[in-house]
Design an enzyme around this catalytic site. Structure first.
Site, PDB file in Angstrom:
ATOM      1  N   GLU A 117       0.839  -1.197   0.000  1.00 32.11           N
ATOM      2  CA  GLU A 117       0.000   0.000   0.000  1.00 32.11           C
ATOM      3  C   GLU A 117       0.877   1.251   0.000  1.00 32.11           C
ATOM      4  O   GLU A 117       0.408   2.356   0.228  1.00 32.11           O
ATOM      5  CB  GLU A 117      -0.926  -0.006   1.215  1.00 32.11           C
ATOM      6  CG  GLU A 117      -1.846  -1.221   1.224  1.00 32.11           C
ATOM      7  CD  GLU A 117      -2.889  -1.139   2.315  1.00 32.11           C
ATOM      8  OE1 GLU A 117      -3.804  -0.326   2.179  1.00 32.11           O
ATOM      9  OE2 GLU A 117      -2.778  -1.885   3.293  1.00 32.11           O
ATOM     10  N   ALA A 119       4.544   3.773  12.137  1.00 36.04           N
ATOM     11  CA  ALA A 119       3.789   4.617  11.218  1.00 36.04           C
ATOM     12  C   ALA A 119       4.300   6.057  11.305  1.00 36.04           C
ATOM     13  O   ALA A 119       4.524   6.581  12.396  1.00 36.04           O
ATOM     14  CB  ALA A 119       2.308   4.561  11.566  1.00 36.04           C
TER      15      ALA A 119
HETATM   16  C1  LIG Z   1       5.581   1.158  16.303  1.00 35.40           C
HETATM   17  C2  LIG Z   1       4.454   0.173  16.500  1.00 35.40           C
HETATM   18  C3  LIG Z   1       4.749  -1.102  15.726  1.00 35.40           C
HETATM   19  C4  LIG Z   1       4.415  -0.141  18.006  1.00 35.40           C
HETATM   20  O1  LIG Z   1       3.374  -1.028  18.197  1.00 35.40           O
HETATM   21  P1  LIG Z   1       3.422  -2.105  19.381  1.00 35.40           P
HETATM   22  O2  LIG Z   1       4.692  -2.842  19.324  1.00 35.40           O
HETATM   23  O3  LIG Z   1       2.150  -2.830  19.302  1.00 35.40           O
HETATM   24  O4  LIG Z   1       3.497  -1.226  20.659  1.00 35.40           O
HETATM   25  P2  LIG Z   1       2.327  -0.774  21.617  1.00 35.40           P
HETATM   26  O5  LIG Z   1       1.512   0.256  20.945  1.00 35.40           O
HETATM   27  O6  LIG Z   1       1.668  -1.988  22.187  1.00 35.40           O
HETATM   28  O7  LIG Z   1       3.174  -0.087  22.750  1.00 35.40           O
HETATM   29  C5  LIG Z   1       4.099  -0.793  23.593  1.00 35.40           C
HETATM   30  C6  LIG Z   1       4.662   0.180  24.558  1.00 35.40           C
HETATM   31  O8  LIG Z   1       5.498   1.123  23.847  1.00 35.40           O
HETATM   32  C7  LIG Z   1       4.985   2.440  23.979  1.00 35.40           C
HETATM   33  N1  LIG Z   1       5.127   3.122  22.724  1.00 35.40           N
HETATM   34  C8  LIG Z   1       4.684   2.710  21.494  1.00 35.40           C
HETATM   35  N2  LIG Z   1       5.023   3.604  20.569  1.00 35.40           N
HETATM   36  C9  LIG Z   1       5.715   4.564  21.215  1.00 35.40           C
HETATM   37  C10 LIG Z   1       6.337   5.766  20.792  1.00 35.40           C
HETATM   38  N3  LIG Z   1       6.351   6.148  19.503  1.00 35.40           N
HETATM   39  N4  LIG Z   1       6.967   6.510  21.690  1.00 35.40           N
HETATM   40  C11 LIG Z   1       6.996   6.161  22.984  1.00 35.40           C
HETATM   41  N5  LIG Z   1       6.413   5.040  23.448  1.00 35.40           N
HETATM   42  C12 LIG Z   1       5.795   4.265  22.560  1.00 35.40           C
HETATM   43  C13 LIG Z   1       3.531   2.253  24.360  1.00 35.40           C
HETATM   44  O9  LIG Z   1       3.023   3.369  25.026  1.00 35.40           O
HETATM   45  C14 LIG Z   1       3.577   1.026  25.223  1.00 35.40           C
HETATM   46  O10 LIG Z   1       4.076   1.400  26.464  1.00 35.40           O
HETATM   47  P3  LIG Z   1       3.729   0.587  27.803  1.00 35.40           P
HETATM   48  O11 LIG Z   1       4.487  -0.695  27.705  1.00 35.40           O
HETATM   49  O12 LIG Z   1       4.238   1.471  28.884  1.00 35.40           O
HETATM   50  O13 LIG Z   1       2.261   0.389  27.833  1.00 35.40           O
HETATM   51  C15 LIG Z   1       3.086   0.728  16.056  1.00 35.40           C
HETATM   52  O14 LIG Z   1       2.804   1.912  16.758  1.00 35.40           O
HETATM   53  C16 LIG Z   1       3.028   1.064  14.577  1.00 35.40           C
HETATM   54  O15 LIG Z   1       3.386   2.149  14.149  1.00 35.40           O
HETATM   55  N6  LIG Z   1       2.564   0.061  13.738  1.00 35.40           N
HETATM   56  C17 LIG Z   1       2.425   0.241  12.315  1.00 35.40           C
HETATM   57  C18 LIG Z   1       1.012  -0.113  11.894  1.00 35.40           C
HETATM   58  C19 LIG Z   1       0.751   0.332  10.467  1.00 35.40           C
HETATM   59  O16 LIG Z   1       0.974   1.446  10.093  1.00 35.40           O
HETATM   60  N7  LIG Z   1       0.301  -0.631   9.625  1.00 35.40           N
HETATM   61  C20 LIG Z   1       0.005  -0.382   8.243  1.00 35.40           C
HETATM   62  C21 LIG Z   1      -1.412   0.078   8.074  1.00 35.40           C
HETATM   63  S1  LIG Z   1      -1.748   0.546   6.415  1.00 35.40           S
END
Ligand SMILES: CC(C)(COP(=O)(O)OP(=O)(O)OC[C@H]1O[C@@H](n2cnc3c(N)ncnc32)[C@H](O)[C@@H]1OP(=O)(O)O)[C@@H](O)C(=O)NCCC(=O)NCCS
Length: 342
Positions: A219, A278
């Protein structure tokens, strides 16, 4: 020595008789020696890299010479004897730099037919041999011939629709490889390599000499030269940095089972099982805090130092703004890995 490629093509020319494009239905990589021998006897092929423009009689002679051993190529040659458009038999003795438009088209077909992988074929100098063409609902039209063609269509009560003006046509007008979905066909150029099992959604884009090796959801944009490994997904609107402009010279690739988040971007090659948050764009010079498994910063490196490493998650700390790399491995292991090539 075995020749590099051979294909029978039907093409278009402009009003000056210059080639605009060629469609090769069944390009062959490393054609058998007896096909080359048939091209010599029936088409007066003299060796080397040649685009031989052929008439019906020559095609018939070629078809008869290969009938017993290559019935599909023979049937294609026979079908082309009826062509209203120019027919060419292009033989590439070697993969040296192309010297004609039909040769370039053959190379692009070899990529999109998955007969060669991106970076597996010499594309030096192709831009100069690809004319900029109006790709219309009536086929390829030279830009100089376009106003007249538009008028002619109107006079016949028809509309000549120009789908794009570009050096490359859309891939699917030439080949639809097996096992793919392409939601918006204009977003994939001829010369793209789309792996079996790949879906390219509307926002996805795949340039020539680039693509996916296996199952992927695309995408985002796969720039020229970029390869994406099996099982990796490119989120909506994400970017892989190309090398065609802007001075970048690191060839970007994405390993297996990676995720580039929506609107993310990579300017370094990624290893396997990497994730980019993202919205985060990592360029080669981005300073990255490397965190250990206690989420403590162990060192700050440039993203290029992490190129090709596996099992990394890149994110921008939402409180400090610092770009960080999180890994499941211990800091010590990562350190060793980081400096292994120094
Ligand atoms: C980066 C990413 C992978 C992290 O996701 P994740 O591993 O599931 O992490 P979570 O959201 O469960 O967060 C885990 C911990 O990290 C922290 N955290 C996550 N992103 C953070 C950031 N950018 N800065 C600081 N802390 C962050 C959370 O607050 C959480 O903290 P906690 O343990 O104290 O509760 C996700 O935010 C992301 O960007 N995924 C991409 C999805 C996407 O775009 N898909 C395509 C669609 S078209």
């Amino acid at each position: 020595m075995t020749a590099f490629a051979l294909a029978i093509g039907v093409g278009s020319k402009n009003s000056n008789g210059d080639w605009l494009e060629v469609f090769y239905q069944q390009p062959l990589l490393h054609p058998a020696d007896d096909l080359i021998a048939a091209a010599k006897s029936a088409l007066d092929y003299q060796g080397g890299n040649e685009a031989l423009e052929v008439d019906g009689g020559e095609l018939l002679a070629f078809a008869e010479a290969i009938e017993a051993t290559y019935p599909e190529q023979a049937a294609l040659a026979r079908a082309c004897t009826e062509s209203e458009k120019p027919v060419v038999v292009t033989v590439l003795a070697s993969d040296e730099q192309a010297s004609s438009t039909p040769e370039v088209y053959l190379k692009l077909h070899l990529l999109s037919h998955r007969l060669v992988k991106p970076h597996g074929i010499n594309l030096t100098g192709i831009f100069g041999l690809l004319p900029n063409v109006a790709w219309t609902n009536k086929g390829a039209i030279d830009l100089a011939d376009l106003p007249q063609a538009q008028l002619q269509a109107r006079l016949q009560g028809e509309l000549l629709s120009v789908n794009s003006v570009d050096k490359f046509p859309r891939m699917t007008d030439y080949v639809v490889p097996t096992g793919v979905r392409i939601a918006h066909t204009a977003r994939v150029r001829l010369g793209a390599y789309i792996g079996e099992g790949t879906t390219v959604m509307h926002e996805g884009f795949v340039n020539f000499n680039a693509g996916t090796l296996g199952t992927s959801m695309v995408e985002g944009r796969i720039s020229a030269g970029v390869m994406v490994g099996d099982g990796s997904d490119l989120g909506g609107g994400c970017s892989t940095m190309g090398t065609l402009s802007g001075g970048g010279n690191i060839i970007i690739s994405v390993g297996e089972k990676c995720l580039l988040g929506a609107n993310a971007g990579v300017g370094i090659p990624l290893g396997d099982r990497c994730t980019v948050e993202a919205g985060l764009y990592i360029t080669a010079g981005t300073k990255v805090q490397v965190l250990d498994d206690h989420r403590e910063v162990v060192e700050t490196v440039k993203a290029r130092d992490l190129a090709g490493k596996s099992d990394l998650l890149f994110r921008r700390d939402s409180t400090t703004g610092a770009v960080q790399c999180v890994t499941n491995k211990t800091a010590i292991e990562l350190n060793n890995e980081l400096h292994a090539n120094n």
